[in-house]
Design a protein around this motif. Sequence first.
Motif, PDB file in Angstrom:
ATOM      1  N   MET A   1     -24.880  56.224   9.999  1.00  0.00           N
ATOM      2  CA  MET A   1     -24.783  55.013  10.020  1.00  0.00           C
ATOM      3  C   MET A   1     -23.682  55.855   8.314  1.00  0.00           C
ATOM      4  O   MET A   1     -24.420  55.765   7.492  1.00  0.00           O
ATOM      5  CB  MET A   1     -25.074  53.846   9.497  1.00  0.00           C
ATOM      6  CG  MET A   1     -26.213  53.281  11.068  1.00  0.00           C
ATOM      7  SD  MET A   1     -24.545  52.919  12.244  1.00  0.00           S
ATOM      8  CE  MET A   1     -23.783  51.293  11.008  1.00  0.00           C
ATOM      9  N   SER A 163     -23.381  45.911  16.034  1.00  0.00           N
ATOM     10  CA  SER A 163     -24.368  46.441  16.485  1.00  0.00           C
ATOM     11  C   SER A 163     -24.596  44.767  17.067  1.00  0.00           C
ATOM     12  O   SER A 163     -24.815  43.507  16.279  1.00  0.00           O
ATOM     13  CB  SER A 163     -25.413  46.479  15.997  1.00  0.00           C
ATOM     14  OG  SER A 163     -26.787  46.602  17.608  1.00  0.00           O
ATOM     15  N   THR A 166     -28.203  43.493  15.671  1.00  0.00           N
ATOM     16  CA  THR A 166     -28.451  41.962  15.031  1.00  0.00           C
ATOM     17  C   THR A 166     -28.649  41.016  14.949  1.00  0.00           C
ATOM     18  O   THR A 166     -27.501  40.675  15.324  1.00  0.00           O
ATOM     19  CB  THR A 166     -27.831  43.359  14.113  1.00  0.00           C
ATOM     20  OG1 THR A 166     -27.107  44.665  13.834  1.00  0.00           O
ATOM     21  CG2 THR A 166     -27.478  42.709  12.465  1.00  0.00           C
ATOM     22  N   GLY A 268     -24.516  47.818   7.059  1.00  0.00           N
ATOM     23  CA  GLY A 268     -24.660  48.935   7.239  1.00  0.00           C
ATOM     24  C   GLY A 268     -26.069  48.643   7.242  1.00  0.00           C
ATOM     25  O   GLY A 268     -27.253  48.834   7.999  1.00  0.00           O
ATOM     26  N   GLU A 271     -27.509  46.453   9.454  1.00  0.00           N
ATOM     27  CA  GLU A 271     -27.937  46.219  11.009  1.00  0.00           C
ATOM     28  C   GLU A 271     -28.979  47.242  10.889  1.00  0.00           C
ATOM     29  O   GLU A 271     -29.700  47.200  11.647  1.00  0.00           O
ATOM     30  CB  GLU A 271     -27.242  47.381  11.152  1.00  0.00           C
ATOM     31  CG  GLU A 271     -25.197  46.670  11.577  1.00  0.00           C
ATOM     32  CD  GLU A 271     -24.058  47.208  11.982  1.00  0.00           C
ATOM     33  OE1 GLU A 271     -23.258  47.435  13.539  1.00  0.00           O
ATOM     34  OE2 GLU A 271     -24.142  48.310  10.955  1.00  0.00           O
ATOM     35  N   ALA A 272     -29.159  47.963   9.278  1.00  0.00           N
ATOM     36  CA  ALA A 272     -30.538  48.782   9.881  1.00  0.00           C
ATOM     37  C   ALA A 272     -31.789  48.265   9.402  1.00  0.00           C
ATOM     38  O   ALA A 272     -33.392  48.651   8.809  1.00  0.00           O
ATOM     39  CB  ALA A 272     -30.194  50.140   8.623  1.00  0.00           C
ATOM     40  N   ALA A 274     -32.200  47.697   6.252  1.00  0.00           N
ATOM     41  CA  ALA A 274     -32.327  47.920   5.128  1.00  0.00           C
ATOM     42  C   ALA A 274     -32.183  47.365   3.783  1.00  0.00           C
ATOM     43  O   ALA A 274     -31.850  47.161   2.401  1.00  0.00           O
ATOM     44  CB  ALA A 274     -31.608  49.005   4.830  1.00  0.00           C
ATOM     45  N   TRP A 325     -30.678  53.211   0.909  1.00  0.00           N
ATOM     46  CA  TRP A 325     -31.013  54.046   1.830  1.00  0.00           C
ATOM     47  C   TRP A 325     -29.833  54.379   2.379  1.00  0.00           C
ATOM     48  O   TRP A 325     -30.584  55.668   3.112  1.00  0.00           O
ATOM     49  CB  TRP A 325     -30.068  53.005   2.841  1.00  0.00           C
ATOM     50  CG  TRP A 325     -29.203  52.586   3.949  1.00  0.00           C
ATOM     51  CD1 TRP A 325     -30.141  53.142   5.292  1.00  0.00           C
ATOM     52  CD2 TRP A 325     -27.821  52.704   4.711  1.00  0.00           C
ATOM     53  NE1 TRP A 325     -29.574  52.423   6.364  1.00  0.00           N
ATOM     54  CE2 TRP A 325     -28.091  52.729   5.732  1.00  0.00           C
ATOM     55  CE3 TRP A 325     -26.843  51.647   4.099  1.00  0.00           C
ATOM     56  CZ2 TRP A 325     -27.035  52.626   6.821  1.00  0.00           C
ATOM     57  CZ3 TRP A 325     -25.055  51.961   5.134  1.00  0.00           C
ATOM     58  CH2 TRP A 325     -25.959  52.622   6.630  1.00  0.00           C
ATOM     59  N   LEU A 329     -30.741  58.525   4.178  1.00  0.00           N
ATOM     60  CA  LEU A 329     -30.119  58.797   5.512  1.00  0.00           C
ATOM     61  C   LEU A 329     -29.890  60.441   5.213  1.00  0.00           C
ATOM     62  O   LEU A 329     -29.780  61.748   6.542  1.00  0.00           O
ATOM     63  CB  LEU A 329     -29.556  57.960   6.507  1.00  0.00           C
ATOM     64  CG  LEU A 329     -29.670  56.886   6.843  1.00  0.00           C
ATOM     65  CD1 LEU A 329     -28.013  56.143   7.187  1.00  0.00           C
ATOM     66  CD2 LEU A 329     -30.655  57.108   7.940  1.00  0.00           C
TER      67      LEU A 329
END
Length: 506
Positions: A1, A163, A166, A268, A271-272, A274, A325, A329
Amino acid sequence: MSVRRVMGIETEYGISVPGEPTANPMVLSGRVVTAYALQQGMRAARAGWDYEDEAPLRDARGFDLARGSADPSQLTDEDDPTLANVVLTNGARLYVDHAHPEYSSPEVTSPRAAVTWDRAGELVMRDAVALLSGPGEPGVNLYKNNTDGKGASYGTHENYLMSRQTPFSDIVKHLIPFFVTRPVICGSGRVGIGMESKKPGFQLAQRPDFFEVEVGLETTLKRPIINTRDEPHAVTDRYRRLHVIVGDANHCDVANLLKMGTTSLVLGLIEAGAVTQDLTIEKPVATMQAISHDPSLQTKVRLADGRQMTAVQVLWCYHEMAEVWLQRLYGSDVDEDTAEVMRRWSDALTKLERDPMECTRELDWVAKLATMERYRARDGLDWSDPKLRAIDIQWSDVRADRGLFNRMLAGGRVEQLIDPAAVTQAVKLPPEDTRAYFRGMCLARFPREVAAASWDSIIFDVAGESSLQRVPMLEPERGTRAHVGELLDSSHSAQELLRALAQAAE
């Protein structure tokens, strides 16, 4: 992401006729769209919008609003009574929405591209104004703003594909604090406080005074910070289109880039899973308005846990979470688009903490405030002086020689991220990395055979066929140049294209 995702901007433009305050805005808006379409050789009355898959009353909270209970402004799946509704060769939609001409940009995959095709919309509207300002024409003025200063507000909406997995409750929880504080970066500035601007003063953003609730389906009444319309224009069980109505129309490239880029990053994070800090705000609607009313940026935001911090400090929290984050990644190998947004985000917050006036080249509200203060100092104007409201409106005039912002841009007084040549090109050509490429190229190459189109379909009317041929486009990242460029180049007619598509699907 990363910061990259399918996104786009819809802008309703303010409209007026000089000397005719009672002119019908819907008729005027229809003239704007039709004049541009005809000048481009489009069949404005026929090649329109495909409403088959529209579902404006579907709510992300798990229900559909009854049609009889909906406000007429919510029924966006009904044919446009002005018949002014066309798809452009750059993949955008140009139509009449709520008595305003609206330019909805094609789908893009980066904040820079979003800025590019949004600015292309400004050139489209500028051309339309020129077409309606010739001999014998009363003239029409268009404004890239969000309020007329007299109580009316119209939208600049952002769209982000995310997504479907989520949980919507997570989106609401973590986006509201961000949207409440985001105007310090991407507000467009406004003379007057309150919906009708009755209280003198200057505020950061044009939209906050018009919001009433935290979450809801409406867009023109009881406006919510989080809009719940669940209309993905894509594969439903895979995607959610987050329809953001809380933002302003930006002129500054940097502010527009940050609006799209920082929002994409926060999505993002959500969604993660985080988001590591609970930044829930007490009384979000009132707080958003208080922040907007304070150009000193000293207003304290009270969080649900009792903490108090400024809007800039809240945004620093989001920046820090994004930094952690992204480091986890990608380490130091983050993509260029994301690195630019993070760098400019940090730079803007640093300057705003030190002295907001350091951002006159990057942020709309700061550039506008600095301009207003010069007029105030030169002419001894109080914030209640109607001249300042007139200057505020003139700021957003789309004409190159009349719009105050456009004159500042031409004079090099604001930072320009996008090459003007790229913007001019984007008026005609679609982005190459989304389905907008297929949509735009079909309109450019086979205009007589395209009966209608939408975000997720094109309908062909081909001679010799017994029925209309509908081509679905439910995957936004298919239909790209890499995917269909060769096929389009080798098809000399719409009929050949349809046959090739059928063969490819077998």
